[in-house]
Motif scaffolding. Sequence first.
Motif, PDB file in Angstrom:
ATOM      1  N   ALA A 158      -0.800   8.826   5.506  1.00  0.00           N
ATOM      2  CA  ALA A 158      -0.801   8.501   6.942  1.00  0.00           C
ATOM      3  C   ALA A 158       0.319   7.525   7.276  1.00  0.00           C
ATOM      4  O   ALA A 158       1.006   7.671   8.291  1.00  0.00           O
ATOM      5  N   VAL A 159       0.523   6.550   6.406  1.00  0.00           N
ATOM      6  CA  VAL A 159       1.593   5.568   6.640  1.00  0.00           C
ATOM      7  C   VAL A 159       2.958   6.251   6.573  1.00  0.00           C
ATOM      8  O   VAL A 159       3.844   5.978   7.391  1.00  0.00           O
ATOM      9  N   LEU A 160       3.119   7.163   5.618  1.00  0.00           N
ATOM     10  CA  LEU A 160       4.399   7.860   5.494  1.00  0.00           C
ATOM     11  C   LEU A 160       4.678   8.702   6.741  1.00  0.00           C
ATOM     12  O   LEU A 160       5.793   8.698   7.272  1.00  0.00           O
ATOM     13  N   VAL A 161       3.667   9.398   7.223  1.00  0.00           N
ATOM     14  CA  VAL A 161       3.832  10.207   8.446  1.00  0.00           C
ATOM     15  C   VAL A 161       4.173   9.307   9.635  1.00  0.00           C
ATOM     16  O   VAL A 161       5.067   9.611  10.436  1.00  0.00           O
TER      17      VAL A 161
ATOM     18  N   ALA B 219       8.115   6.241   1.427  1.00  0.00           N
ATOM     19  CA  ALA B 219       7.142   6.423   0.350  1.00  0.00           C
ATOM     20  C   ALA B 219       6.858   5.106  -0.364  1.00  0.00           C
ATOM     21  O   ALA B 219       5.717   4.855  -0.784  1.00  0.00           O
ATOM     22  N   VAL B 220       7.869   4.267  -0.509  1.00  0.00           N
ATOM     23  CA  VAL B 220       7.654   2.966  -1.171  1.00  0.00           C
ATOM     24  C   VAL B 220       6.689   2.120  -0.342  1.00  0.00           C
ATOM     25  O   VAL B 220       5.724   1.550  -0.862  1.00  0.00           O
ATOM     26  N   VAL B 221       6.948   2.046   0.967  1.00  0.00           N
ATOM     27  CA  VAL B 221       6.037   1.286   1.847  1.00  0.00           C
ATOM     28  C   VAL B 221       4.654   1.914   1.826  1.00  0.00           C
ATOM     29  O   VAL B 221       3.637   1.214   1.696  1.00  0.00           O
ATOM     30  N   ALA B 222       4.604   3.245   1.918  1.00  0.00           N
ATOM     31  CA  ALA B 222       3.316   3.948   1.941  1.00  0.00           C
ATOM     32  C   ALA B 222       2.555   3.721   0.643  1.00  0.00           C
ATOM     33  O   ALA B 222       1.335   3.516   0.639  1.00  0.00           O
TER      34      ALA B 222
ATOM     35  N   ILE C 275      -8.027  -6.059   3.080  1.00  0.00           N
ATOM     36  CA  ILE C 275      -7.579  -4.911   3.878  1.00  0.00           C
ATOM     37  C   ILE C 275      -6.826  -5.408   5.105  1.00  0.00           C
ATOM     38  O   ILE C 275      -5.767  -4.906   5.465  1.00  0.00           O
ATOM     39  N   LEU C 276      -7.386  -6.432   5.745  1.00  0.00           N
ATOM     40  CA  LEU C 276      -6.741  -6.950   6.951  1.00  0.00           C
ATOM     41  C   LEU C 276      -5.397  -7.584   6.631  1.00  0.00           C
ATOM     42  O   LEU C 276      -4.473  -7.530   7.430  1.00  0.00           O
ATOM     43  N   ALA C 277      -5.302  -8.178   5.446  1.00  0.00           N
ATOM     44  CA  ALA C 277      -4.058  -8.863   5.093  1.00  0.00           C
ATOM     45  C   ALA C 277      -2.885  -7.902   5.020  1.00  0.00           C
ATOM     46  O   ALA C 277      -1.759  -8.291   5.288  1.00  0.00           O
ATOM     47  N   ALA C 278      -3.163  -6.652   4.650  1.00  0.00           N
ATOM     48  CA  ALA C 278      -2.053  -5.701   4.511  1.00  0.00           C
ATOM     49  C   ALA C 278      -1.495  -5.281   5.862  1.00  0.00           C
ATOM     50  O   ALA C 278      -0.351  -4.878   5.964  1.00  0.00           O
ATOM     51  N   ALA C 279      -2.329  -5.387   6.904  1.00  0.00           N
ATOM     52  CA  ALA C 279      -1.944  -4.797   8.195  1.00  0.00           C
ATOM     53  C   ALA C 279      -0.665  -5.386   8.793  1.00  0.00           C
ATOM     54  O   ALA C 279       0.255  -4.634   9.103  1.00  0.00           O
ATOM     55  N   PRO C 280      -0.576  -6.706   8.985  1.00  0.00           N
ATOM     56  CA  PRO C 280       0.653  -7.204   9.629  1.00  0.00           C
ATOM     57  C   PRO C 280       1.888  -6.964   8.789  1.00  0.00           C
ATOM     58  O   PRO C 280       2.966  -6.750   9.321  1.00  0.00           O
ATOM     59  N   ALA C 281       1.735  -6.979   7.461  1.00  0.00           N
ATOM     60  CA  ALA C 281       2.905  -6.826   6.600  1.00  0.00           C
ATOM     61  C   ALA C 281       3.567  -5.470   6.793  1.00  0.00           C
ATOM     62  O   ALA C 281       4.782  -5.397   6.903  1.00  0.00           O
ATOM     63  N   PHE C 282       2.798  -4.403   6.855  1.00  0.00           N
ATOM     64  CA  PHE C 282       3.471  -3.098   6.888  1.00  0.00           C
ATOM     65  C   PHE C 282       4.068  -2.795   8.247  1.00  0.00           C
ATOM     66  O   PHE C 282       4.938  -1.964   8.367  1.00  0.00           O
ATOM     67  N   LEU C 283       3.627  -3.511   9.270  1.00  0.00           N
ATOM     68  CA  LEU C 283       4.248  -3.308  10.584  1.00  0.00           C
ATOM     69  C   LEU C 283       5.718  -3.685  10.558  1.00  0.00           C
ATOM     70  O   LEU C 283       6.514  -3.139  11.296  1.00  0.00           O
TER      71      LEU C 283
ATOM     72  N   PRO D 119      18.195  -6.215   9.348  1.00  0.00           N
ATOM     73  CA  PRO D 119      18.552  -5.977   7.942  1.00  0.00           C
ATOM     74  C   PRO D 119      17.539  -6.530   6.955  1.00  0.00           C
ATOM     75  O   PRO D 119      17.529  -6.101   5.801  1.00  0.00           O
ATOM     76  N   ILE D 120      16.707  -7.500   7.365  1.00  0.00           N
ATOM     77  CA  ILE D 120      15.777  -8.064   6.392  1.00  0.00           C
ATOM     78  C   ILE D 120      14.348  -7.592   6.608  1.00  0.00           C
ATOM     79  O   ILE D 120      13.465  -7.887   5.807  1.00  0.00           O
ATOM     80  N   PHE D 121      14.084  -6.833   7.681  1.00  0.00           N
ATOM     81  CA  PHE D 121      12.706  -6.402   7.955  1.00  0.00           C
ATOM     82  C   PHE D 121      12.135  -5.608   6.790  1.00  0.00           C
ATOM     83  O   PHE D 121      11.017  -5.857   6.336  1.00  0.00           O
ATOM     84  N   TYR D 122      12.922  -4.629   6.320  1.00  0.00           N
ATOM     85  CA  TYR D 122      12.388  -3.759   5.290  1.00  0.00           C
ATOM     86  C   TYR D 122      12.143  -4.503   3.977  1.00  0.00           C
ATOM     87  O   TYR D 122      11.043  -4.448   3.420  1.00  0.00           O
ATOM     88  N   PRO D 123      13.143  -5.216   3.447  1.00  0.00           N
ATOM     89  CA  PRO D 123      12.860  -5.941   2.198  1.00  0.00           C
ATOM     90  C   PRO D 123      11.759  -6.980   2.367  1.00  0.00           C
ATOM     91  O   PRO D 123      10.965  -7.201   1.450  1.00  0.00           O
TER      92      PRO D 123
END
Lengths: 216, 338
Positions: free
Chosen positions: A51-54, A118-121, A149-157, A188-192
């Motif tokens: 779902a994250v990858l999509v 895929a890495v993020v997903a 579970i909640l902790a992961a949410a803001p990070a992947f945004l 440039p730094i969002f992804y890393p």
Amino acid sequence: MSSAGLIVRALGRVGDAVDASVRAPAQVPRTLRTVLAHRAYRGLALLVGSAVLVLYLTANGDLAFSVSDRWSGTPFAQLAESGPFDTRAPYLFEPLLVLHPGAHIAVFLSPMNILLGAVVAGLVGCNIAVAAYTAKHAVACRRPGYSGILAAAPAFLLGFACCVPTFLLAIGSGVAATLTPVLVPLRPIFYPLTLVLLGAVLVWTVRRSRAMTSAM
Amino acid sequence: MVTENSPRQPGRRQVLKGAAALGGLAAVGGGGALAWQLRSGDSPADGAAAGAQESTLDELANAVVSGGPGKDGIPPIDDPQFAGAGDVDFLQDDDIVFGLVYSGEARVYPQPVLVWHEIVNDTFGDDRLAVTYCPLTGTTVGFTGTDERPDMTFGTTGNLVNSNLLMYDRDTDSDWPQVLGTAISGSLKGRQLRTVPLVWTTWRAWRAEHPDTRVLTTDTGALRDYHRDPYGSYREQSGYYVDEGTIFPVEPTDDTFGSKEVVLGIRGGDSQLAIPKERVREEGTVDAEVGGVGVRAEWDEDLETARVSRADSGEPADFMDAMWFSWFSFYPDTEVRR
């Protein structure tokens, strides 16, 4: 205790924390193997990761959907002249091929975009699986357990570095003009940064999981 | 003496480790802050002119901000492919197109394609002509290089100034804001590009007027969803094109007209004039003077657009359609015909 003594003790605690931080990542592979050996958690990781990858590919435009049949009559496949490492923006690469499986969908294929997504997903999927595993054991131990579970949410945004302009347009140009000078230079730094945060949350969740399972 | 209630004293190694960790964090944080300072430079508000003073080239150069994409991240079209009007099926009647008759040949550049590429390095016979479009300022203009360098081709820097496309030329890497057409940095700083106005109209109107027109196709070398406009829709009048705000900072600003109201921006010598396009539609003809030269803005019923020509020769004047905010940001001393 004197001020010097307090400082020394504080530095010692920081040193202990450094040791724990270095040891913690080493525990992640074994814990992941344990968690993902269970079919239920493996399925959960795959489902969430997919779902994250999509979502990632849709947000950056590589997956496009249309209610109208706007791609009817379009060739099934079209090739680009660009190379696999040609970039459009930080962490956003040119697609090599576009597929039109139907009149309502277009799939722009960029191997690098798929890899980055895929890495993020994968990290999000693992986070959710370990958090769910920990939560189940926490319930058994009658301890709070869903915060992982909640902790992961803001990070992947933060992973949607490529989508900043789309995001800004969605929230309205008035607000965007205020945020743009801050957000765009950070692209440039969002992804890393996302990878670091997701990795840190995973390590933290694994430590909690091991602490809870050893307490049972 | 350590008793049961005394706190455990940390070892020397742990203390040193803690000090090194904090020192490392401070160094990284300080380095990051320094890098941020160097990267950001002056803020647009600091770099641009205050009040109604016209920005100098240096002030504009200081006001450049990143738009997000890298250099040529918005890829110019360097090998444009054209087809006959009857051979394209991706355009709808009310799609916006930019038309041009040059050296006796009619060509049209669809906005749904240019919104993804912004620059088409085209040729008419032996003549180089770069057709440019900036979605954020609603401006389209053709350039035929400078007097000394007529064969210039351009790329996108990925940067903006006053929300306007900042191009670079491939000969010297000088930077050129599209609206200004004057280099603000590089070895050609201060040089001015020769302009060719384009006609902002609809696909239906252009092909009716020019049935033999050649149409820029979606065979651009890049893969994009040309059915989607990432900023909004002119057809449905939605999104950025009708919102009052801008995504990127703009200075100076003025509220004589709505920020996105379309004006005909006309240049003559060192003077400029802005006429609301809607006024030309209502009155049919608007006569004015810019820099001592008489100009006439006329509404073209067939092409559903306005054109500006010199009163003395009838030749096209140096003009472009522009969103009011963008015209004023580059020409704060512009005269206005309300």
